[in-house]
Design a protein around this motif. Structure first.
Motif, PDB file in Angstrom:
ATOM      1  N   ILE A 130       0.843  -1.188   0.000  1.00 31.63           N
ATOM      2  CA  ILE A 130       0.000   0.000   0.000  1.00 31.63           C
ATOM      3  C   ILE A 130       0.879   1.239   0.000  1.00 31.63           C
ATOM      4  CG2 ILE A 130      -1.772   1.296   1.237  1.00 31.63           C
ATOM      5  CD1 ILE A 130      -2.856  -1.351   0.336  1.00 31.63           C
ATOM      6  N   TYR A 131       0.531   2.219  -0.820  1.00 29.41           N
ATOM      7  CA  TYR A 131       1.224   3.511  -0.787  1.00 29.41           C
ATOM      8  C   TYR A 131       0.192   4.575  -0.430  1.00 29.41           C
ATOM      9  CZ  TYR A 131       4.351   7.350  -1.961  1.00 29.41           C
ATOM     10  OH  TYR A 131       5.149   8.477  -1.892  1.00 29.41           O
ATOM     11  N   LEU A 132       0.335   5.142   0.766  1.00 30.28           N
ATOM     12  CA  LEU A 132      -0.558   6.196   1.230  1.00 30.28           C
ATOM     13  C   LEU A 132       0.026   7.560   0.879  1.00 30.28           C
ATOM     14  CD1 LEU A 132      -1.553   4.920   4.795  1.00 30.28           C
ATOM     15  CD2 LEU A 132      -2.708   4.513   2.613  1.00 30.28           C
ATOM     16  N   ASP A 133      -0.834   8.465   0.477  1.00 27.96           N
ATOM     17  CA  ASP A 133      -0.389   9.808   0.119  1.00 27.96           C
ATOM     18  C   ASP A 133      -1.445  10.806   0.553  1.00 27.96           C
ATOM     19  OD1 ASP A 133       1.275  11.729  -0.885  1.00 27.96           O
ATOM     20  OD2 ASP A 133       1.078  11.144  -2.989  1.00 27.96           O
ATOM     21  N   ALA A 134      -1.084  12.073   0.601  1.00 29.94           N
ATOM     22  CA  ALA A 134      -2.034  13.137   0.924  1.00 29.94           C
ATOM     23  C   ALA A 134      -1.397  14.460   0.549  1.00 29.94           C
ATOM     24  CB  ALA A 134      -2.404  13.118   2.407  1.00 29.94           C
ATOM     25  N   ASP A 135      -2.226  15.457   0.389  1.00 27.53           N
ATOM     26  CA  ASP A 135      -1.744  16.802   0.081  1.00 27.53           C
ATOM     27  C   ASP A 135      -0.763  17.245   1.176  1.00 27.53           C
ATOM     28  OD1 ASP A 135      -2.070  19.910   0.597  1.00 27.53           O
ATOM     29  OD2 ASP A 135      -2.587  19.551  -1.498  1.00 27.53           O
ATOM     30  N   PRO A 136       0.385  17.813   0.808  1.00 29.03           N
ATOM     31  CA  PRO A 136       1.383  18.210   1.814  1.00 29.03           C
ATOM     32  C   PRO A 136       0.840  19.151   2.883  1.00 29.03           C
ATOM     33  CG  PRO A 136       2.356  18.271  -0.365  1.00 29.03           C
ATOM     34  CD  PRO A 136       0.891  18.041  -0.560  1.00 29.03           C
ATOM     35  N   ARG A 137      -0.055  20.048   2.515  1.00 28.91           N
ATOM     36  CA  ARG A 137      -0.594  20.981   3.514  1.00 28.91           C
ATOM     37  C   ARG A 137      -1.467  20.246   4.526  1.00 28.91           C
ATOM     38  NH1 ARG A 137       0.601  26.102   2.409  1.00 28.91           N
ATOM     39  NH2 ARG A 137       1.220  26.629   0.279  1.00 28.91           N
ATOM     40  N   ILE A 138      -2.206  19.276   4.064  1.00 28.74           N
ATOM     41  CA  ILE A 138      -3.024  18.487   4.980  1.00 28.74           C
ATOM     42  C   ILE A 138      -2.133  17.645   5.881  1.00 28.74           C
ATOM     43  CG2 ILE A 138      -4.668  16.558   5.101  1.00 28.74           C
ATOM     44  CD1 ILE A 138      -5.994  17.706   2.601  1.00 28.74           C
ATOM     45  N   ARG A 139      -1.050  17.115   5.334  1.00 27.11           N
ATOM     46  CA  ARG A 139      -0.115  16.336   6.148  1.00 27.11           C
ATOM     47  C   ARG A 139       0.528  17.206   7.222  1.00 27.11           C
ATOM     48  NH1 ARG A 139       4.145  14.616   3.474  1.00 27.11           N
ATOM     49  NH2 ARG A 139       3.778  15.368   1.359  1.00 27.11           N
ATOM     50  N   ALA A 140       0.845  18.436   6.866  1.00 25.04           N
ATOM     51  CA  ALA A 140       1.427  19.358   7.845  1.00 25.04           C
ATOM     52  C   ALA A 140       0.424  19.677   8.949  1.00 25.04           C
ATOM     53  CB  ALA A 140       1.881  20.641   7.157  1.00 25.04           C
ATOM     54  N   GLU A 141      -0.842  19.828   8.583  1.00 19.67           N
ATOM     55  CA  GLU A 141      -1.876  20.086   9.587  1.00 19.67           C
ATOM     56  C   GLU A 141      -2.025  18.899  10.539  1.00 19.67           C
ATOM     57  OE1 GLU A 141      -5.296  20.890   7.240  1.00 19.67           O
ATOM     58  OE2 GLU A 141      -4.598  22.873   6.570  1.00 19.67           O
ATOM     59  N   ARG A 142      -1.956  17.704   9.987  1.00 22.77           N
ATOM     60  CA  ARG A 142      -2.056  16.506  10.828  1.00 22.77           C
ATOM     61  C   ARG A 142      -0.884  16.423  11.796  1.00 22.77           C
ATOM     62  NH1 ARG A 142      -3.495  12.135   6.030  1.00 22.77           N
ATOM     63  NH2 ARG A 142      -5.723  12.655   5.802  1.00 22.77           N
ATOM     64  N   ARG A 143       0.299  16.710  11.276  1.00 22.71           N
ATOM     65  CA  ARG A 143       1.492  16.662  12.126  1.00 22.71           C
ATOM     66  C   ARG A 143       1.409  17.727  13.216  1.00 22.71           C
ATOM     67  NH1 ARG A 143       5.078  13.945  14.879  1.00 22.71           N
ATOM     68  NH2 ARG A 143       7.136  14.922  14.985  1.00 22.71           N
ATOM     69  N   LEU A 144       0.899  18.893  12.891  1.00 19.46           N
ATOM     70  CA  LEU A 144       0.740  19.968  13.875  1.00 19.46           C
ATOM     71  C   LEU A 144      -0.195  19.524  14.998  1.00 19.46           C
ATOM     72  CD1 LEU A 144       1.237  22.941  14.703  1.00 19.46           C
ATOM     73  CD2 LEU A 144      -0.779  23.536  13.335  1.00 19.46           C
ATOM     74  N   ARG A 145      -1.323  18.938  14.628  1.00 21.38           N
ATOM     75  CA  ARG A 145      -2.279  18.473  15.640  1.00 21.38           C
ATOM     76  C   ARG A 145      -1.670  17.381  16.508  1.00 21.38           C
ATOM     77  NH1 ARG A 145      -5.978  18.921  11.242  1.00 21.38           N
ATOM     78  NH2 ARG A 145      -5.895  16.664  10.885  1.00 21.38           N
ATOM     79  N   GLU A 146      -0.873  16.518  15.896  1.00 20.50           N
ATOM     80  CA  GLU A 146      -0.224  15.445  16.646  1.00 20.50           C
ATOM     81  C   GLU A 146       0.728  16.011  17.692  1.00 20.50           C
ATOM     82  OE1 GLU A 146       2.921  11.756  15.831  1.00 20.50           O
ATOM     83  OE2 GLU A 146       1.989  12.803  14.143  1.00 20.50           O
ATOM     84  N   LEU A 147       1.531  16.981  17.298  1.00 19.36           N
ATOM     85  CA  LEU A 147       2.476  17.588  18.234  1.00 19.36           C
ATOM     86  C   LEU A 147       1.733  18.326  19.352  1.00 19.36           C
ATOM     87  CD1 LEU A 147       5.092  18.976  15.684  1.00 19.36           C
ATOM     88  CD2 LEU A 147       5.418  17.068  17.260  1.00 19.36           C
TER      89      LEU A 147
END
Length: 224
Positions: A143-160
């Motif tokens: 499986i190769y998962l992908d997403a828009d970079p801005r959405i990935r950055a938002e997810r990482r921000l929420r995680e932190l």
């Protein structure tokens, strides 16, 4: 490794795409072993940070490998020379250090060998950057998962933020782009989508939707 008797799911993709969360949930749902390869690289980074090793000193990092033993706890925590460092490896500083040293061939060679041993005869789910291309090229499901970079950055921000770590979107966005560039263009085992990997765009999926989509493909191969 075509003589392997286990069943493996290889999940690859860039930072912040939801690989680990999906892999953990999927492993629990299907009763499979989840192997957190990212935690293994982070453990190497933590060891070297504690020693004060310059992350740009590839030779010094490589020399440290003989002093490092990595294992998992029954609850899938990570042990570094017998010490549970599951919480210590999750800081942004460790993530930045890991991104650099993960490109070094001796580091990748050592951990790839260990990851293959862990996956030899069981039913495993493994996520990372080079699982389908390098670590488990024999995996029955890729499986190769992908997403828009801005959405990935938002997810990482929420995680932190959820972990109580100070973070700003502009900095996380910049770090996301740097990680993408480094992961995709490193000499040893770059992030790639293999020809036989199923591509899933998770930009507008929540975790439940992501897991359901991956499960559909896994069950199609696991129970044939």
């Amino acid at each position: 490794m075509t003589d392997n008797t286990g069943f493996a799911v290889a999940i690859d993709g860039p930072v912040g795409v939801g690989k680990s969360s999906a892999a953990k949930r999927l492993a629990g749902d299907l009763g499979m072993l989840y192997i957190d390869t990212g935690a293994m690289y982070r453990a190497v980074a933590l060891y070297n940070m504690r020693r004060g090793t310059d992350k740009k000193d590839a030779e010094a990092v490589a020399a440290s490998l003989s002093d490092i033993e990595i294992a998992f706890t029954p609850a899938n925590g990570i042990l570094l020379n017998g010490e549970d460092v599951s919480a210590d490896i999750r800081s942004q500083a460790i993530a930045d250090y890991t991104s650099m040293i993960a490109a070094y061939e001796p580091v990748r060679a050592k951990l790839t060998q260990q990851q293959r041993r862990l996956a030899e005869n069981g039913h495993v789910i493994m996520d990372g950057r080079d699982i389908a291309s390098q670590v488990l090229p024999w995996a029955q499901v890729k499986i190769y998962l992908d997403a828009d970079p801005r959405i990935r950055a938002e997810r990482r921000l929420r995680e932190l933020q959820a972990k109580g770590q100070p973070a700003e979107y502009a900095r996380v966005w910049e770090e996301t782009l740097i990680r993408d560039e480094r992961d995709k263009n490193r000499v040893h085992a770059p992030l790639v989508r293999t020809d036989d990997a199923i591509y899933i765009d998770t930009s507008h999926m929540d975790l439940d939707e992501m897991v359901a989509e991956i499960t559909r493909y896994v069950k199609g191969r696991l129970y044939v």
